[in-house]
Design an enzyme around this catalytic site. Structure first.
Site, mmCIF file in Angstrom:
data_model
loop_
_atom_site.group_PDB
_atom_site.id
_atom_site.type_symbol
_atom_site.label_atom_id
_atom_site.label_comp_id
_atom_site.label_asym_id
_atom_site.label_seq_id
_atom_site.Cartn_x
_atom_site.Cartn_y
_atom_site.Cartn_z
ATOM 1 C CB CYS A 38 41.834 82.084 -65.048
ATOM 2 S SG CYS A 38 41.463 81.672 -66.934
ATOM 3 C CB ALA A 39 45.770 83.311 -67.204
#
Length: 182
Positions: free
Chosen positions: A102-103
Site C-alpha cells: 500500500c503506502a
C-alpha cells in the site's frame, strides 16, 4: 530463521497488518509486532490492537524480515520512526527480506533501500518513491524486496512472503487450506 517484524503505527491499514500477522504465523514463522509510539495502536478504521512490544525494544540482529503494512497516516508514521528506518537498513544490508504494501513502500524509500529496485505501491505514492524503478503491477519482487499495491492484495502479498521465507510448498499448503484463489 529469525523473527519477522511487523511494525504498527497509528493509522495503519488493519487488513494488511492482521492478514500478514495471521498468514505468517500459520506458516510457522515467529512474528513480532512492534508499536511506534507505544503498544496500543489505533488503525485507520478505528480498530485498536496491542503490539507485542515497542519498537525501541527490538534488537535488529534478531530480525530476519520486516513486513510493513500501509494505510495513512500509518505509513507516514512508520516513515518518521528513526529506529524503524535503522532496522530496515540493517535487515536489508544482510540481504534479508524487506516487504511493504500500500503506502508503506515510502518507508523503504525513506530508508534508502529502493534505489534502482523495481517496486510498486498504492496508486499516487509513486512520486514519493523517486529512487525506485516504479512498476504499476499488483505485486513486485526484486531480490530481497517485495512490494504490493493495497488492501485487496493483502493475502496474496502475505502468501508471497511465505513462499520467499519458507518455500512454495508451504505457500501452496496455506493457499489450499485457506481456499485462496488468485
Amino acid at each position: 530463521m529469525g523473527k519477522v517484524l511487523i511494525p504498527l503505527a497509528d493509522g495503519f491499514e488493519e487488513i494488511e497488518a492482521v492478514s500478514n500477522i495471521d498468514v505468517l504465523r500459520r506458516a510457522g514463522l515467529e512474528v513480532i509486532t512492534a508499536g511506534i509510539g507505544g503498544r496500543e495502536i489505533r488503525g485507520d478504521h478505528d480498530i485498536k490492537v496491542e503490539a507485542d512490544q515497542k519498537i525501541e525494544a527490538i534488537d535488529s540482529s534478531d530480525i530476519s524480515a520486516v513486513v510493513l503494512p500501509g494505510g495513512m497516516p500509518g505509513a507516514a508514521n512508520l516513515r518518521d520512526s528513526k529506529k524503524l528506518l535503522e532496522i530496515i537498513r540493517e535487515v536489508n544490508a544482510r540481504g534479508d527480506l524487506c516487504a511493504a504494501i500500500c503506502a508503506a513502500p515510502i518507508v523503504l524509500e525513506a530508508a534508502g533501500i529502493l534505489a534502482g529496485k523495481k517496486a510498486t505501491s498504492y496508486p499516487g505514492f509513486d512520486d514519493q518513491m523517486q529512487s525506485a524503478d516504479y512498476q504499476e503491477k499488483k505485486l513486485v519482487k526484486d531480490g530481497n524486496i517485495i512490494t504490493s499495491r493495497g488492501p485487496g492484495l493483502a493475502l496474496e502479498f502475505a502468501l508471497n512472503i511465505v513462499e520467499y521465507l519458507v518455500g512454495s510448498e508451504k505457500s501452496e499448503e496455506l493457499k489450499k487450506a485457506m481456499l485462496f484463489q488468485a
